[in-house]
Design an enzyme around this catalytic site. Structure first.
Site, short mmCIF file in Angstrom:
data_model
loop_
_atom_site.label_atom_id
_atom_site.label_comp_id
_atom_site.label_asym_id
_atom_site.label_seq_id
_atom_site.Cartn_x
_atom_site.Cartn_y
_atom_site.Cartn_z
N ASP A 57 0.85 -1.21 0.00
CA ASP A 57 0.00 0.00 0.00
C ASP A 57 0.88 1.25 0.00
O ASP A 57 0.61 2.21 -0.73
CB ASP A 57 -0.89 0.06 1.26
CG ASP A 57 -1.78 -1.15 1.44
OD1 ASP A 57 -2.99 -0.97 1.54
OD2 ASP A 57 -1.27 -2.29 1.48
N THR A 137 -7.04 -4.80 1.30
CA THR A 137 -5.80 -5.24 1.97
C THR A 137 -6.07 -6.40 2.93
O THR A 137 -5.23 -7.29 3.08
CB THR A 137 -5.14 -4.05 2.71
OG1 THR A 137 -5.01 -2.98 1.77
CG2 THR A 137 -3.76 -4.40 3.22
N HIS A 213 -16.44 -6.62 7.09
CA HIS A 213 -16.94 -5.46 7.83
C HIS A 213 -18.46 -5.55 8.01
O HIS A 213 -19.17 -4.57 7.84
CB HIS A 213 -16.53 -4.16 7.14
CG HIS A 213 -15.04 -3.95 7.10
ND1 HIS A 213 -14.29 -4.14 5.96
CD2 HIS A 213 -14.16 -3.60 8.07
CE1 HIS A 213 -13.01 -3.91 6.23
NE2 HIS A 213 -12.90 -3.57 7.51
P1 AMP Z 1 -14.94 -4.54 2.34
O1 AMP Z 1 -16.12 -4.68 1.47
O2 AMP Z 1 -15.23 -4.90 3.78
O3 AMP Z 1 -13.74 -5.22 1.80
O4 AMP Z 1 -14.61 -2.98 2.39
C1 AMP Z 1 -14.41 -2.23 1.21
C2 AMP Z 1 -13.48 -1.08 1.50
O5 AMP Z 1 -14.05 -0.26 2.52
C3 AMP Z 1 -12.11 -1.51 2.03
O6 AMP Z 1 -11.15 -0.60 1.54
C4 AMP Z 1 -12.22 -1.37 3.51
O7 AMP Z 1 -10.99 -1.05 4.09
C5 AMP Z 1 -13.23 -0.23 3.67
N1 AMP Z 1 -14.09 -0.45 4.83
C6 AMP Z 1 -15.35 -0.93 4.85
N2 AMP Z 1 -15.84 -1.00 6.10
C7 AMP Z 1 -14.86 -0.55 6.90
C8 AMP Z 1 -14.73 -0.36 8.30
N3 AMP Z 1 -15.73 -0.65 9.12
N4 AMP Z 1 -13.57 0.12 8.76
C9 AMP Z 1 -12.55 0.43 7.93
N5 AMP Z 1 -12.61 0.28 6.58
C10 AMP Z 1 -13.74 -0.20 6.08
MG MG Z 2 -6.59 0.63 0.50
#
Ligand code: AMP
Ligand code: MG
Ligand code: MG
Length: 337
Positions: A57, A137, A213
């Protein structure tokens, strides 16, 4: 040579350089992933709530932002990661890009822009570039490398109009011929490197949502939508690719957590392919620069390939979910600054 290139429209020059940088970023990610076989070698920083940063990253954000800043000094560039100052490394990355040969420039620079979009007259000051050097990531750390993407979004007057997505791995890390794929789009011109597809069975509703998440609001919304199929997969960029390629009708994330750099490039490419990405109320996000750097997408993310499906999903969002997100935004987001 330089004079001829500089007469080409700014948006095409910016896109062609963003594509070159995304391809280079892919080479670096493939190299790091192949040489760091254990998670402990990836230099993982835990930013909280399964939000990680690795040395990939950091390197990719630096190589993209340092070169775009040099080439387009008046564009605003917003990157996900906070990087420490390292002038020597900046110089190395500037020199390396200058020396690299590009083979994508010619085709993109020759394209004819649509008449009615106002792209011809854009200046650097009109443009903001959103960089998520490595989306997904958490997936990289877990070894699900097909879901990671490099995202470079371009917005004008608050609207996401263009984007580049590079997917470094289509198969496995061990395939040394792997080159990944690079997709890009400009609203009004179309999308390239990806072929939009219909979902195989239009009568069965398939949605895609987060894997790492999740929360009760998301589960309550899925319950209300009553889909036939739910895919739980990481990466905002990858999920939008799944929507474009017909793996799912809609990406449903009625939660805060995604940021503007997660959605700018995917939104633009989806729009260029005829789809839509909005908050849970059906409103587009505002991609203007903010002095407080609060780029949370507080009101969630809904992305669909078809308008009819998009409005069906939006109508199904339970009131308590919608009100909860509005309240969270009210408590956290300062008036426009
Ligand atoms: P995901 O679908 O969970 O892979 O999330 C998609 C993007 O949103 C990724 O870049 C995650 O880092 C960010 N993201 C989603 N929800 C969160 C959360 N609760 N905290 C931090 N980053 C999140
Ligand atoms: Mg990123
Ligand atoms: Mg991301």
């Amino acid at each position: 040579m330089i004079a001829a290139t500089s007469r080409k429209p700014l948006i095409l020059r910016l896109l062609s350089e963003a594509i070159n940088l995304a391809n280079w970023a892919g080479d670096e990610i493939r190299h790091i992933t192949r040489t760091c076989t254990k998670p402990s070698q990836l230099g993982v920083v835990d930013k909280g709530d399964k939000d990680f940063q690795t040395k990939a990253d950091r390197l990719v954000q630096r190589l993209i932002t340092v070169n775009l800043t040099k080439l387009f000094p008046e564009c605003i560039i917003v990157g996900e990661e906070d990087l420490v100052e390292d002038k020597e490394e900046d110089l190395r990355l500037l020199n390396k890009f200058k020396d690299s040969l590009s083979n994508t420039d010619a085709a993109i620079l020759k394209m004819t822009l649509p008449d009615d979009c106002g792209y011809e007259n854009l200046t650097e000051k009109d443009i903001t570039v959103w960089v998520d050097p490595l989306d997904g990531t958490a997936e990289l750390v877990e070894g699900n490398i097909q879901r990671i993407t490099v995202l470079i979004g371009i917005s004008v007057k608050g609207s996401a109009i263009a984007g580049v997505i590079h997917q470094p791995f289509l198969k496995s890390t061990t395939d040394l011929d792997e080159k990944g794929r690079t997709m890009w789009g400009l609203v009004g011109l179309g999308c390239f490197g990806i072929a939009p597809k219909e979902t195989p069975n239009p009568t069965l509703l398939g949605i895609i949502t987060t894997k790492s998440h999740g929360n009760q609001n998301i589960e309550d919304t899925i319950e209300a939508i009553k889909p036939d199929r739910v895919l739980r997969i990481g990466g905002a960029g990858y999920k939008v690719l799944c929507v474009i390629e017909g793996e799912a009708h809609s990406y449903v994330f009625p939660s805060n957590g995604c940021k503007r750099w997660d959605t700018a490039a995917p939104e633009a490419i989806l729009k260029a392919s005829g789809g839509k990405l909005t908050d849970i109320f059906g409103n587009p996000y505002d991609y203007n620069y903010r002095t407080d750097n609060d780029y949370q997408n507080y009101l969630g993310v809904i992305a669909s390939s078809k308008e009819s499906m998009h409005s069906r999903i939006i109508k199904s969002i339970p009131n308590h979910v919608a009100n909860g997100l509005l309240e969270l935004q009210k408590q956290n987001l300062k008036p426009k600054c």
